[in-house]
Every structure is written in C-alpha cells, then in structure tokens.
Design an enzyme around this catalytic site. Sequence first.
Site, PDB file in Angstrom:
ATOM      1  N   VAL A  45      -9.263  -0.575  -4.906  1.00  0.00           N
ATOM      2  CA  VAL A  45      -7.997  -0.450  -4.182  1.00  0.00           C
ATOM      3  C   VAL A  45      -6.827  -0.410  -5.163  1.00  0.00           C
ATOM      4  CG1 VAL A  45      -6.463  -1.521  -2.473  1.00  0.00           C
ATOM      5  CG2 VAL A  45      -8.935  -1.532  -2.100  1.00  0.00           C
ATOM      6  N   CYS A  46      -6.861  -1.258  -6.166  1.00  0.00           N
ATOM      7  CA  CYS A  46      -5.772  -1.288  -7.153  1.00  0.00           C
ATOM      8  C   CYS A  46      -5.660   0.037  -7.908  1.00  0.00           C
ATOM      9  CB  CYS A  46      -5.979  -2.436  -8.137  1.00  0.00           C
ATOM     10  SG  CYS A  46      -5.961  -4.068  -7.379  1.00  0.00           S
TER      11      CYS A  46
END
Length: 157
Positions: free
Chosen positions: A48-49
Amino acid sequence: MTDAGLSPGGAAPDFTLRDQFGQDTSLSSYRGKKAVLLLFYPFAFSGVCTGEMSEIRTRLDEFLTFDTEVLAISCDPVFALRAWADTDGINFPLLSDFWPHGEVARAYEVFDEKKGSPTRSSYVVDRDGNLAWAVHHAYALARDLDEHLKQLRAAAG
C-alpha cells in the site's frame, strides 16, 4: 479511518529529520513560505505504501508547487529509504524517524507501539505552522490523494 493523532487547530510539532539522501529537513523551514502535507506511512517497500508514494510521484507537479510541499515520514532507516527511492523512482523527501525511534510519530500521536511504525496518517500544516487538517487510516487502506490535494491547496491559500 481511525481516531489516532492530533486534532487540527494547534501548532504542528516541529521536527528535523534526515531524508533519503542524508540531508536534514525541518518542518519549521517552511513556516511563512509553504503549506506542507505530512504523510506518515508504516513501511518502505510495502504494497500500500509503495502504491501511494508511486501515485504521488506520478502527480508530483500537483503536490509540489511554489506554495506547497509534501514530506513522507516513516521509521525506516535512511539507507532503506534511499534504496526504496532508487528502486521506485521516488523523487520527493522521504524522512527517517528511525532514531530516536518514532519520536516524531509519537509527537503527532500516530506511533503504533506494537508494530514499531507510524500509522497511515496525514496532516496538512498551513503556512503559519498550524495543523489545518488530519486524517487517519487503517494499515490496509490507501489514502484518497485527491482529498489530500484539495486540503493542501486550501491551506496554501
């Protein structure tokens, strides 16, 4: 969204952290000049990052202007941030809150003691150095970057 973190309205806690190139970056250096988007994220190289930072990289001309700045903060060491930036072409400041571990994330009340990392939290700091907006997400949920950009531009005046 979660309830962690500081509420808008007060002064943003100042800090000086090293970026992926080993250069010091201080929040106070933008006071009176730019509104700043602070993006606390859990871990470099995580799914996600990486997706979020890649989208910001793609839209960097919208986020970085004469009136705005974006600073991404994690507890990863500088060397890991440099490797991540080089691997994924991330060309904006990735700041290391590695040591004292999580000190800045704690000041913003977004440090997860169990995971040893910041939560996925965002703040907009206006030109006067005050917290203008905040949002906090669960680890697995990506941010709405359109809303972040809207809030950043509003704080820039």
